[in-house]
Design a protein around this motif. Structure first.
Motif, PDB file in Angstrom:
ATOM      1  N   ASN A  34      35.100  57.813  45.007  1.00 50.14           N
ATOM      2  CA  ASN A  34      34.792  56.389  44.865  1.00 50.14           C
ATOM      3  C   ASN A  34      36.122  55.637  44.858  1.00 50.14           C
ATOM      4  OD1 ASN A  34      34.153  53.793  43.977  1.00 50.14           O
ATOM      5  ND2 ASN A  34      32.487  54.506  42.670  1.00 50.14           N
ATOM      6  N   ALA A  35      36.509  55.115  46.039  1.00 48.05           N
ATOM      7  CA  ALA A  35      37.798  54.436  46.148  1.00 48.05           C
ATOM      8  C   ALA A  35      37.830  53.163  45.319  1.00 48.05           C
ATOM      9  CB  ALA A  35      38.081  54.132  47.613  1.00 48.05           C
ATOM     10  N   THR A  36      36.664  52.545  45.119  1.00 47.00           N
ATOM     11  CA  THR A  36      36.603  51.312  44.326  1.00 47.00           C
ATOM     12  C   THR A  36      37.036  51.564  42.891  1.00 47.00           C
ATOM     13  OG1 THR A  36      34.775  50.557  45.718  1.00 47.00           O
ATOM     14  CG2 THR A  36      35.124  49.402  43.622  1.00 47.00           C
ATOM     15  N   GLU A  37      36.601  52.678  42.337  1.00 46.15           N
ATOM     16  CA  GLU A  37      36.942  53.010  40.948  1.00 46.15           C
ATOM     17  C   GLU A  37      38.132  53.963  40.849  1.00 46.15           C
ATOM     18  OE1 GLU A  37      33.555  54.338  38.692  1.00 46.15           O
ATOM     19  OE2 GLU A  37      33.006  52.261  38.288  1.00 46.15           O
ATOM     20  N   GLY A  38      38.569  54.520  41.973  1.00 42.87           N
ATOM     21  CA  GLY A  38      39.687  55.445  41.949  1.00 42.87           C
ATOM     22  C   GLY A  38      39.334  56.792  41.332  1.00 42.87           C
ATOM     23  N   THR A  39      38.113  57.261  41.577  1.00 43.25           N
ATOM     24  CA  THR A  39      37.664  58.527  41.001  1.00 43.25           C
ATOM     25  C   THR A  39      37.215  59.469  42.108  1.00 43.25           C
ATOM     26  OG1 THR A  39      35.444  57.593  40.705  1.00 43.25           O
ATOM     27  CG2 THR A  39      36.939  57.515  38.809  1.00 43.25           C
ATOM     28  N   ALA A  40      37.197  60.754  41.774  1.00 44.46           N
ATOM     29  CA  ALA A  40      36.767  61.753  42.756  1.00 44.46           C
ATOM     30  C   ALA A  40      36.335  63.018  42.026  1.00 44.46           C
ATOM     31  CB  ALA A  40      37.904  62.073  43.728  1.00 44.46           C
ATOM     32  N   VAL A  41      35.454  63.767  42.686  1.00 51.89           N
ATOM     33  CA  VAL A  41      35.045  65.086  42.202  1.00 51.89           C
ATOM     34  C   VAL A  41      35.001  66.031  43.397  1.00 51.89           C
ATOM     35  CG1 VAL A  41      33.304  66.453  41.002  1.00 51.89           C
ATOM     36  CG2 VAL A  41      33.592  64.036  40.419  1.00 51.89           C
ATOM     37  N   GLY A  42      35.558  67.226  43.204  1.00 51.34           N
ATOM     38  CA  GLY A  42      35.513  68.240  44.239  1.00 51.34           C
ATOM     39  C   GLY A  42      34.589  69.371  43.852  1.00 51.34           C
ATOM     40  N   TYR A  43      34.038  70.033  44.867  1.00 50.92           N
ATOM     41  CA  TYR A  43      33.122  71.151  44.670  1.00 50.92           C
ATOM     42  C   TYR A  43      33.596  72.279  45.581  1.00 50.92           C
ATOM     43  CZ  TYR A  43      30.639  66.958  43.245  1.00 50.92           C
ATOM     44  OH  TYR A  43      30.319  65.747  42.681  1.00 50.92           O
ATOM     45  N   VAL A  44      33.982  73.388  44.974  1.00 48.26           N
ATOM     46  CA  VAL A  44      34.512  74.520  45.724  1.00 48.26           C
ATOM     47  C   VAL A  44      33.548  75.685  45.579  1.00 48.26           C
ATOM     48  CG1 VAL A  44      36.431  76.116  45.986  1.00 48.26           C
ATOM     49  CG2 VAL A  44      36.867  73.766  45.285  1.00 48.26           C
ATOM     50  N   PHE A  45      33.163  76.286  46.705  1.00 49.49           N
ATOM     51  CA  PHE A  45      32.226  77.400  46.693  1.00 49.49           C
ATOM     52  C   PHE A  45      32.975  78.713  46.864  1.00 49.49           C
ATOM     53  CE2 PHE A  45      29.909  73.641  47.895  1.00 49.49           C
ATOM     54  CZ  PHE A  45      28.768  73.730  47.115  1.00 49.49           C
ATOM     55  N   ALA A  46      32.469  79.738  46.191  1.00 48.29           N
ATOM     56  CA  ALA A  46      33.145  81.030  46.215  1.00 48.29           C
ATOM     57  C   ALA A  46      33.152  81.636  47.619  1.00 48.29           C
ATOM     58  CB  ALA A  46      32.472  81.987  45.228  1.00 48.29           C
ATOM     59  N   ARG A  47      32.130  81.310  48.376  1.00 46.53           N
ATOM     60  CA  ARG A  47      32.071  81.729  49.789  1.00 46.53           C
ATOM     61  C   ARG A  47      31.449  80.578  50.573  1.00 46.53           C
ATOM     62  NH1 ARG A  47      26.726  82.932  50.511  1.00 46.53           N
ATOM     63  NH2 ARG A  47      25.548  83.638  48.669  1.00 46.53           N
ATOM     64  N   ARG A  48      31.588  80.643  51.873  1.00 49.75           N
ATOM     65  CA  ARG A  48      31.032  79.576  52.691  1.00 49.75           C
ATOM     66  C   ARG A  48      29.539  79.442  52.411  1.00 49.75           C
ATOM     67  NH1 ARG A  48      33.157  76.555  56.512  1.00 49.75           N
ATOM     68  NH2 ARG A  48      35.081  77.773  56.453  1.00 49.75           N
TER      69      ARG A  48
END
Length: 828
Positions: free
Chosen positions: A638-652
């Motif tokens: 969210n560029a408006t609020e300057g926030t982000a969340v990432g999601y990483v998976f152990a495998r594709r």
């Protein structure tokens, strides 16, 4: 939190407050108890009036002007409504005779007028007092005095809410109430139908926790008004029981409601409720402390120390930048005035508590909450003008720096209420679990209409700098599908709310052997707050790190319906199945799920996250395209609020990505909410199908950071229904949940399950955190493989011995109720 037993709680109450418990033949009403004087009731009344109305000195301060204006405006508005009342009304718009809510509000409006008449600095028509007395007389004659006609609707209004307004009014009116005081007290006793002989019954399931604090505070005021020492002393002694830490293995009066040793708070027997009823208990107890101050009834430093412990260990972990987390609000998550407003109420209690104990750290925390909240704390909403003045004094005191009661890195296992909170600079994570001990959700009175999966491992991820009203709260539950709550595995089906199913706010069947009425125990068990049927729900902590696990189960209604216990027309829903773990680290939360399936063969969906934003916010999703894609990572920003969340998976992983506007009325989640439509841009990341799933939530992540996980320090060691384990090489940490009986191996650990274990190891030292998430085991055994180790430090109940190939650590978990045991071992 240092546990306090009921014996210890009672020992902190002066002898005058215990007379009614230890001596037969209590003084008659109005007689002075031994050790007190006739002046004590007058002191109680003075304290009460000061608390509610302030003093000439406090009210003359400019900082208090907002609170005085609020009192004055409320009184003038109520007087106008009094003038405009029609037939069958005391106040315009509140017809009486069948609505307990309207009757309660009528008493509330009278109280608001009475308050203004006693508030120094206000210039209200002197005739207003007479109008209050006339209104009280009229209400009693026509709608309250006939106990055979009263007591319709919600028991809480008759036993607590009305009595709270009336008791405060009588205290404000003092001698001017005349015979009306005794008349009303007798009626309030008669309406205390869940009590015994017109008094508190500590064996009643209704007289517990916050409800007990409300009732006893009212009775303290009533005793003061009547100069009835026996009523006051009995109420003080009854209230003292709420200070005792609940020992689940030695329950007093069968009560499970209250504060636990790990900081948990439960109300309604099995609901995690710090943010609503716990808040009410805190407020009422602090008010009682102020009313009793300077009298023989006051509990002194011992009880205020206990309340400070509630704040530090019970509330502080659950407040993020001035916002009360959703995980402990029960049905209140569906209300429009929660979050920042909740914390404002807590702040007033802390302000007053700081006047009695630990002023430096409590006042510093008040400053911290004010400086980090995205909504200004409005002292005009405080109950007491005196509290407003104290709040201003704290803010003006330059010798007290702002300071959080939480360390910057903290992981808290509230295992007694199946909650987990993990805090790091810039974010906080709150997890809601359930079990055969703790409810999956709370629905009641048309509130929280779509609650089914809230305790099935749903979580909230809070990010710093956000206005949490835009990302959480009622609008989250309004616009996010109840089947797509973050972290939840749900079957693909449509469920109906209680009003949709039965045409009312509860299931009605008084002729059934279980006797289904609106406030029956069966209603609680099967409709309002059903428990799960799984034993495994809990986890371990080691320093600032945590591990939690849960096996997803059917709830009690479904199981009992299959056993023929429930009526044929009672509707139940079956859950999907999964075994899940959450490993709580520095930069991420690792989530493992195994055995995902549905016993009835329905399709299932596991939601990785759902997040909301304002419609005009600049939202981007990278790493995956909308629709279905096979990815290693996804980033929401969210560029408006300057926030982000990432999601990483152990495998594709094949994932579903949805992003788009959703518009719904807030009445979707609560019948009495305003019919206000809200629109939010809703992002949902989910995975369809059975099997296993492993991913990490990475708050505030950049794309570069997410790409680095392919070569990063995290690895999944096991992900099955028997064992789930991860390793973080950078932290030299291994964490695991062993869900089944027998030995389980991960890295250089062997654990006899069920158990939750965290281990950190360097060249010289091994640190262990161990817990029994089933709360049923006598001991948990862990073998640390490798060279001989000696025990350097351990909690009581931990012992070690050398075994072939390693060191056996045995942890005595008998009646530990899921708490973590730690041990530090060093190589010889």
């Amino acid at each position: 939190m240092a546990p306090i037993s009921r014996r210890r709680a009672l020992s902190l109450v002066p002898a005058a407050g215990l007379l009614t418990l230890v001596r037969p033949g209590l003084p008659a009403a109005g007689a002075a108890a031994a050790g007190t004087s006739a002046a004590e009731p007058a002191r109680l009344l003075t304290n009460a009036v000061t608390m509610l109305a302030g003093t000439a000195e406090t009210n003359a301060r400019p900082e208090v002007a907002g609170r005085l204006a609020a009192i004055d405006n409320a009184a003038r508005t109520r007087l106008a409504a009094l003038d405009a009342a029609g037939d069958g009304e005391l106040f315009a718009g509140l017809p009486l005779g069948t609505s307990d809510v309207n009757l309660t509000r009528s008493f509330q409006y009278l109280y608001e007028i009475a308050l203004a008449t006693r508030t120094p600095g206000l210039d209200l028509d002197p005739a207003a007092t007479a109008r209050v007395l006339d209104g009280l007389t009229w209400l009693h004659e026509h709608h309250y005095g006939d106990q055979s006609a009263g007591y319709y609707g919600n028991w809480h209004n008759w036993e607590i809410a009305i009595s709270t307004h009336v008791s405060r009014m009588l205290a404000l009116l003092g001698d001017r109430a005349g015979d009306l005081a005794a008349t009303y007290v007798a009626s309030m006793d008669a309406y205390l139908r869940n009590g015994k002989n017109g008094d508190v019954d500590l064996d009643s399931r209704f007289h517990t926790g916050a409800n007990l604090a409300d009732i006893t505070t009212n009775r303290i005021l009533q005793g003061a008004v009547l100069a009835d020492e026996s009523r006051v002393t009995k109420a003080v002694a009854d209230q003292s029981t709420v200070f005792a830490t609940i020992d689940p293995y030695r329950l007093q009066h069968g009560v499970t409601d209250g504060y636990y040793a790990d900081g948990s708070f439960i109300q309604h027997h099995s609901v995690a409720y710090t943010g609503s009823y716990g808040k009410a208990l805190l407020t009422r107890v602090v008010q009682a402390i102020k009313i009793l101050d300077g009298t023989p009834y006051g509990g002194g430093a011992g009880l205020t120390d206990v309340v400070r412990g509630w704040v530090v260990n019970g509330f502080a972990p659950l407040i993020f930048e001035g916002w009360m987390m959703e995980t402990v609000k029960g049905r209140a998550v569906s209300r429009t005035t929660t979050g920042y407003a909740d914390v404002g109420i807590v702040v007033e209690a802390i302000v007053d508590l700081a006047d009695h104990v630990d002023r430096a750290s409590l006042a510093g925390y008040v400053k911290h909450l004010r400086s980090t909240s995205r909504e200004d704390l409005d002292p005009a909403r405080f109950v007491s003008p005196v509290s407003v003045a104290r709040y201003a004094d704290i803010l003006a005191d330059d010798t007290i720096p702002a300071g959080d009661l939480n360390p910057s890195r903290r992981s808290v296992a509230f295992n007694a209420m199946d909650r987990t909170v993990h805090r790091r600079p810039g974010w906080a994570f709150a997890l809601s679990r359930s079990s055969d001990r703790i409810s999956k959700y709370e629905y009641m009175n048309g509130e929280n209409l779509l609650p089914w999966f809230q305790g099935d491992g749903s979580y909230h991820l809070y990010l710093s700098g956000q206005d949490q009203r835009r990302t959480h709260g009622v609008d989250f539950y309004t616009t996010v599908s109840p089947y797509r709550l973050p972290g939840v595995t749900a079957p693909v089906e449509e469920r109906r709310s209680i009003p949709e199913l039965y045409g009312r706010y509860w299931y009605e069947n008084p002729d059934h052997p279980l006797g289904f009425t609106s406030s029956s125990e069966s209603q609680n068990t099967y409709v309002y707050f059903p428990r799960g049927t799984n034993e495994f729900s809990g986890g371990a902590t080691l320093g600032a790190y945590g591990a939690a696990g849960m096996t997803q189960s059917d709830d009690v209604p479904y199981v009992d319906k299959q056993a023929g216990v429930l009526p044929d027309d009672f509707v139940v829903y079956r859950n999907a199945r999964s075994t899940k773990s959450w490993f709580l680290l520095d930069d991420e939360v690792v989530v493992l799920a195994a055995g995902i399936h549905d016993p009835d063969g329905r399709d299932v969906v596991t939601t990785v996250d759902s997040r909301i934003a304002l419609p005009d916010d600049d939202i981007t999703v990278t790493g995956a395209r909308p629709g279905t894609d096979r990815v290693r990572w996804v980033r929401w920003a969210n560029a408006t609020e300057g926030t982000a969340v990432g999601y990483v998976f152990a495998r594709r992983q094949r994932v579903n990505v949805e992003l788009g506007p959703v518009t719904r009325s807030r009445r979707v989640v609560r019948v009495s909410n305003p019919d206000t439509e809200v629109t939010r841009n809703v992002f949902t990341l989910s995975v369809e199908g059975e099997g296993e799933l492993a991913y990490a939530l990475v708050p505030n992540a950049t794309e570069e950071r997410l790409r680095s996980y392919s070569d990063g320090p995290l690895s999944v060691l096991a992900n099955s229904r028997r064992l789930q384990a991860v390793k973080h090489a950078g932290l030299e940490l291994v964490a695991l949940n062993a869900f089944t009986d027998g030995w389980h191996r991960a890295e250089r650990l062997a654990v006899h399950g069920p158990a939750s274990v965290i281990a950190r190891r360097d060249r010289h030292t091994v640190e262990l955190g161990v817990s029994d998430p089933t709360m049923n085991r006598n001991e948990v055994r862990v073998v640390v493989r490798g060279g001989p180790l000696r025990l350097v430090h351990a909690d009581e109940g931990v012992r070690t011995r050398r075994v072939p190939g390693g060191t056996l650590v045995t942890v005595r978990t008998h009646q530990a109720y899921g708490r973590s045991f730690t041990a530090t071992l060093r190589h010889h």
